[in-house]
Design a protein around this motif. Sequence first.
Motif, PDB file in Angstrom:
ATOM      1  N   TYR A  38     -10.788   9.637  -1.077  1.00  0.00           N
ATOM      2  CA  TYR A  38      -8.896   9.450  -0.917  1.00  0.00           C
ATOM      3  C   TYR A  38      -8.088   8.897  -2.150  1.00  0.00           C
ATOM      4  CZ  TYR A  38      -8.869   5.061   1.182  1.00  0.00           C
ATOM      5  OH  TYR A  38      -9.007   4.157   0.778  1.00  0.00           O
ATOM      6  N   ARG A  39      -7.102   9.643  -2.571  1.00  0.00           N
ATOM      7  CA  ARG A  39      -6.083   8.551  -3.544  1.00  0.00           C
ATOM      8  C   ARG A  39      -5.108   7.723  -3.013  1.00  0.00           C
ATOM      9  NH1 ARG A  39      -3.054  12.365  -7.634  1.00  0.00           N
ATOM     10  NH2 ARG A  39      -1.866  13.879  -6.171  1.00  0.00           N
ATOM     11  N   VAL A  41      -1.299   6.594  -3.219  1.00  0.00           N
ATOM     12  CA  VAL A  41       0.003   6.044  -4.377  1.00  0.00           C
ATOM     13  C   VAL A  41       1.035   5.516  -3.352  1.00  0.00           C
ATOM     14  CG1 VAL A  41       1.624   8.297  -4.774  1.00  0.00           C
ATOM     15  CG2 VAL A  41      -0.494   9.022  -4.120  1.00  0.00           C
ATOM     16  N   PRO A  42       1.625   4.775  -4.357  1.00  0.00           N
ATOM     17  CA  PRO A  42       1.929   4.135  -3.975  1.00  0.00           C
ATOM     18  C   PRO A  42       3.930   4.968  -3.596  1.00  0.00           C
ATOM     19  CG  PRO A  42       2.737   3.855  -6.460  1.00  0.00           C
ATOM     20  CD  PRO A  42       0.827   4.505  -5.958  1.00  0.00           C
ATOM     21  N   TRP A  43       3.661   4.254  -2.531  1.00  0.00           N
ATOM     22  CA  TRP A  43       5.272   5.683  -2.036  1.00  0.00           C
ATOM     23  C   TRP A  43       6.774   4.500  -1.692  1.00  0.00           C
ATOM     24  CZ3 TRP A  43       5.887   9.985  -2.946  1.00  0.00           C
ATOM     25  CH2 TRP A  43       6.578  10.954  -2.283  1.00  0.00           C
ATOM     26  N   MET A  46       9.073   5.923   1.974  1.00  0.00           N
ATOM     27  CA  MET A  46       7.866   5.816   3.208  1.00  0.00           C
ATOM     28  C   MET A  46       8.550   5.734   4.944  1.00  0.00           C
ATOM     29  SD  MET A  46       4.551   5.483   2.504  1.00  0.00           S
ATOM     30  CE  MET A  46       3.021   5.417   3.855  1.00  0.00           C
TER      31      MET A  46
ATOM     32  N   LEU B 236      -3.581   8.415   0.710  1.00  0.00           N
ATOM     33  CA  LEU B 236      -3.309   6.759   0.751  1.00  0.00           C
ATOM     34  C   LEU B 236      -2.161   6.351   0.125  1.00  0.00           C
ATOM     35  CD1 LEU B 236      -4.136   4.925   3.139  1.00  0.00           C
ATOM     36  CD2 LEU B 236      -5.162   3.464   0.987  1.00  0.00           C
ATOM     37  N   PHE B 237      -1.324   7.126   1.352  1.00  0.00           N
ATOM     38  CA  PHE B 237       0.413   6.552   0.851  1.00  0.00           C
ATOM     39  C   PHE B 237       0.895   4.773   0.751  1.00  0.00           C
ATOM     40  CE2 PHE B 237       0.526  10.901   1.039  1.00  0.00           C
ATOM     41  CZ  PHE B 237       1.416  11.333   0.345  1.00  0.00           C
ATOM     42  N   GLU B 238       0.533   4.072   0.302  1.00  0.00           N
ATOM     43  CA  GLU B 238       0.834   2.194   0.315  1.00  0.00           C
ATOM     44  C   GLU B 238       2.203   2.023  -0.322  1.00  0.00           C
ATOM     45  OE1 GLU B 238      -3.588   0.799  -0.980  1.00  0.00           O
ATOM     46  OE2 GLU B 238      -2.310   1.218  -3.274  1.00  0.00           O
ATOM     47  N   GLY B 239       3.378   1.976   1.150  1.00  0.00           N
ATOM     48  CA  GLY B 239       4.655   2.054   1.053  1.00  0.00           C
ATOM     49  C   GLY B 239       4.708   0.811   0.378  1.00  0.00           C
ATOM     50  N   LEU B 240       5.788   1.043  -0.618  1.00  0.00           N
ATOM     51  CA  LEU B 240       7.061  -0.235  -1.114  1.00  0.00           C
ATOM     52  C   LEU B 240       8.059  -0.680  -0.335  1.00  0.00           C
ATOM     53  CD1 LEU B 240       7.826   1.823  -3.948  1.00  0.00           C
ATOM     54  CD2 LEU B 240       5.331   0.658  -4.340  1.00  0.00           C
ATOM     55  N   GLY B 243       6.404  -0.893   3.295  1.00  0.00           N
ATOM     56  CA  GLY B 243       6.750   0.007   4.456  1.00  0.00           C
ATOM     57  C   GLY B 243       5.366   0.128   5.076  1.00  0.00           C
ATOM     58  N   GLY B 244       4.244  -0.456   4.769  1.00  0.00           N
ATOM     59  CA  GLY B 244       3.133   0.474   5.404  1.00  0.00           C
ATOM     60  C   GLY B 244       2.242   1.140   4.737  1.00  0.00           C
ATOM     61  N   ARG B 245       1.234   1.388   5.555  1.00  0.00           N
ATOM     62  CA  ARG B 245       0.522   2.637   4.478  1.00  0.00           C
ATOM     63  C   ARG B 245      -0.238   3.217   5.562  1.00  0.00           C
ATOM     64  NH1 ARG B 245      -3.821  -0.521   0.897  1.00  0.00           N
ATOM     65  NH2 ARG B 245      -5.078   0.185   2.430  1.00  0.00           N
ATOM     66  N   LEU B 246      -0.262   5.063   4.850  1.00  0.00           N
ATOM     67  CA  LEU B 246      -0.355   5.979   5.693  1.00  0.00           C
ATOM     68  C   LEU B 246      -1.071   6.909   5.280  1.00  0.00           C
ATOM     69  CD1 LEU B 246       0.623   7.623   8.327  1.00  0.00           C
ATOM     70  CD2 LEU B 246       1.535   8.927   6.821  1.00  0.00           C
TER      71      LEU B 246
END
Lengths: 733, 314
Positions: A38-39, A41-43, A46, B236-240, B243-246
């Motif tokens: 997977y890649r 991504v900062p988000w 959220m 993989l969303f890494e929350g600023l 905010g956790g990860r998903l």
Amino acid sequence: MSDVLLQSVPMLHPALATFGLAAAAIPVLIHLISRRRYRRVPWAAMSFLLAVHRRSARRVFLEQWLVLLLRVLALALLGLALARPYFSSAWATALTAGSVQRIILLDNSGSMNARAAGQPTRFERAQAVARRLVDSFPPRDPISVITVAAPARAHLADPVLERRLVRERLAAVSPTANVTDFVGALTLARDLVREGQHVRGNRTVYVISDFSAPYWPGPADDAPAAPAVLAAKALTAEAALTLVRVAPGDEGNVAVTNLAPEASLIGLQMPVRFTVTVANYGDTPRRDLAVQLRRGEQILRREPLPPVPAGGQVQASLATAFATPGTPVLEARVVADAADALPEDDARYVSVEVRSAAPVLLVDGRPGRTRLDGQVGYLATALAPRLDPHDTTVLEPKVVTEVELEAEPLPAYDVVVLGNVERLSARQWQYLERYVAEGGGLLIFAGDLLNTEDYNRNGHRGGAGPLPGRFGGPALPPGQVEAFTQFDVRSLTHPGVVEFAQVPDSGLFLAQVRQYLTFTPDLPRAEVLMRYTDGAPALILNGYGAGRVLVCTTTANLDWTNLPAKGDFVSLMANLVTTLAPPRGEQRNLLIGQTLQAPLAPSQTALPLRLRLPEGNWTEGKLVPAGAGLAFQYGPLEDRGTYVLSVGADNVNFVANGESMESDTRTCAGAALRALLGPSVPVLNDDEAARQGVPGGTGAARELAVPLLAILLLALLAESFAAMWLGSRREQA
Amino acid sequence: MPSTARHYRKYLDPAVLAKIGGLQLRARLIVEGFFSGMHRSPQRGLSIEFADHRSYTQGDDIRRIDWRVYARTDKYYVKEYEQETNLDLMLVVDASESMQYRSAQAALSKYEYATAIAAALAYLALQQRDSVGLAVFAEHLVEFVRPSNDAAHWRTVVDELERRSGPAKTALGRALGELAERLAHRMLVVVISDGFDDVAGVLRGLKLLRYRRHDLVVCHVLDPAELTLPFRGPTLFEGLEAGGRLLADPGALRRRYLQEMTQFQARLRAGCARLRADYVLFNTLAPLDVALSTYLATRSARIRQRSSRVMAGR
């Protein structure tokens, strides 16, 4: 693929199912691998994503696994469908019984002619079982019939449904005196089921036979390695096998299993002994047996036999003489007080060749003034003694010089003898070589004239020529009058000379050998028949082509040894020359199933040719090319007895005997058969087969490939639809 | 001139602006670009507002004669203008960690976009001789610069905007409440934020400001990726803001995410409407002049309001 799965769902190609199940793991692997790739991504948003994920995680999970499941299912189904599984169970029979390919192997070999007193033969009982089986099969089942007697033959190679045709074919099968060809019959059955469209559970092969002991030995013997057992086991992988035994109970059989003359050259008025072997295949010893030597209807000799133990055999030797040349047929017949299960094998026939003369050509290397002064004078005298008007000998020696050799038609002679011949021209060697290769006998005596170099170069030719080895120089130093060696009694093992070993103080072993040529035999091609006491070879025999060559390393006259002055010289030389004489009559003594073939001289091909069969009918065979000329051919022979080939005014007798294995009427017990083939192969006696109805396949096995392919198609459609639906929902978003 | 206009207008494009270092220069270029696209007004100075007519006297510029009045009355009147000087602009900029987000499509992060808006507004306002104040907040008010109309005040504002804040969560509602306590008199409060906070809390904060009779403009700055969720394949969303990860397949979530995002904007927009606050959505891909024209429109509306009150008072 586990055995449990295989047993519950049998398949035609289990390996493909394994492949399919392995392939089914591919989508799961791709899924797992893609989840690991997977890649990141900062988000920022959220909270929205998490809220959405919380609400739809379950739905997304189900969607993904639904598609994955459909893909796995599609691949697994493809593998399973290619493996062609089928199921078989009792309830399926009731619902949808399919057709069963049924193949009947009917044993019509020699042993099937056995019968108990007042009972039908084993073959008749087998035929009855086959008829009952055919009647009991459902009409939709195709049937083939294969006969087991050699050569195994498919009578209904294309399975037929028409019962009338099957019954006709079964009735047309006749018992033979042939040997059994179980391997061929089982292989034919295997080929038939492979060609057919039925799945394994719907193929049944019935073997109806007496399962005679020589082919189906008991479990205590090396039975699992018997070819018939191996072929049957191999067939069980492709079809259900049912064995039906006919001939329970002991009927007892005695048979003449061998009849042969003790002499290979038979002359006029010469007493010839015949060895008769009688075997007892019953369970009790027989004391009531006698053997007759017959010529046609005439009983020449009759001798009571010693008691024959159960399963054992005895030999008798009966002598007779012949007044006229030709190929007379003798018959040995065992006579008994008790009834016999297989009367056909109570007689055995042999066709012998009675000759007025067997010419032997003696080439004298140094003729003397009188016959005995020459190199082969003693030998010529020994071969045709004729001292007494009652002496009978068939050998007819003729002495020539080496110059005259070339003018002699060698094929007219049984044996050619070279006595201390110095050398031969290359042409003469070629001539001799061809003569030996075509079956002639060559006997070479050494002597002071013999040019060892010429013999080694032209006669031995580095092992390619007829000589059994290489000559060396003289063995003993010349001039020492007192020095001599003798023949070694311990070295005699060959049938041509072994009888002398029983009389160690005979003239042969008292004879002195003052000189001989050393000889290096080509072992193991050559065989040393006799040695000197110092171990050096004295008589060396070698087969070459169809003929034989014998080398004696000392002289045939008194030059180097005093053996010719001994009485044993006569019988030794007669034995050796007889050993070398070409065997005649092998092609006239045949077994049932073999083909009669008689080479014809060019002059005979124009004459009327007819063959009289044992039952008295005349038949015309055919002419076939054989070697450079033509041969009369008839066969394969089906009946025991005498076949008379009439060529113009001449008659040549041929005989046909049964294979002695087929006289063995002992059978393999049902329990032993079960032990050999395992519990999955039912073994029934013929009466049980009649009672139990249709043994074997029920037609319940249904192939699953087509339904599996249909489900596969549905799975593929569902997968495409699901993927498209999910994709479009995402695109809309 | 048109070519110069085009030349300056390009600075309204965030992609071009991103290449220019320094907020001062960025802000000036934005304002230049903004004005180069407008028709030149016959009036000099945009802060000049019409107040009254008076009779023409010698020495008056004949260009100031109101010819329409002359046409009706046959007398020369000139227009009298009065200059509005007491408009106070309070720029409220969100400096939380979420504002640092920039997707691959965007040239500027949300914070860079917000500071560009703020600096340009400040520049424009100071040019109009309005006074400008600044509040920077994350979980609380981080910086507060009192309003001033001193020309040199712009440097102070820009310096504060350029100061990066540390990782902190957004607490917009609370920060607005704190701000309301500090603001003494009526102001035009421009809130520049992604609004990633509890919508009810945000509206509560705006309400407090509204109760104190401040005019409100909410500049809602969002990254284009936040508006479209363009990712494909397992992500993989890494929350600023912790905010956790998903780990998820964005394709499977997109439809519902966009619903959620639209609802969020709609709730914010509706709340603003109830408070009579202006709501402007900014995609960080969009040109920046929208912010300036919104400001000017709001400003002139307010001045008209005030003028009408003055006229009514006479």
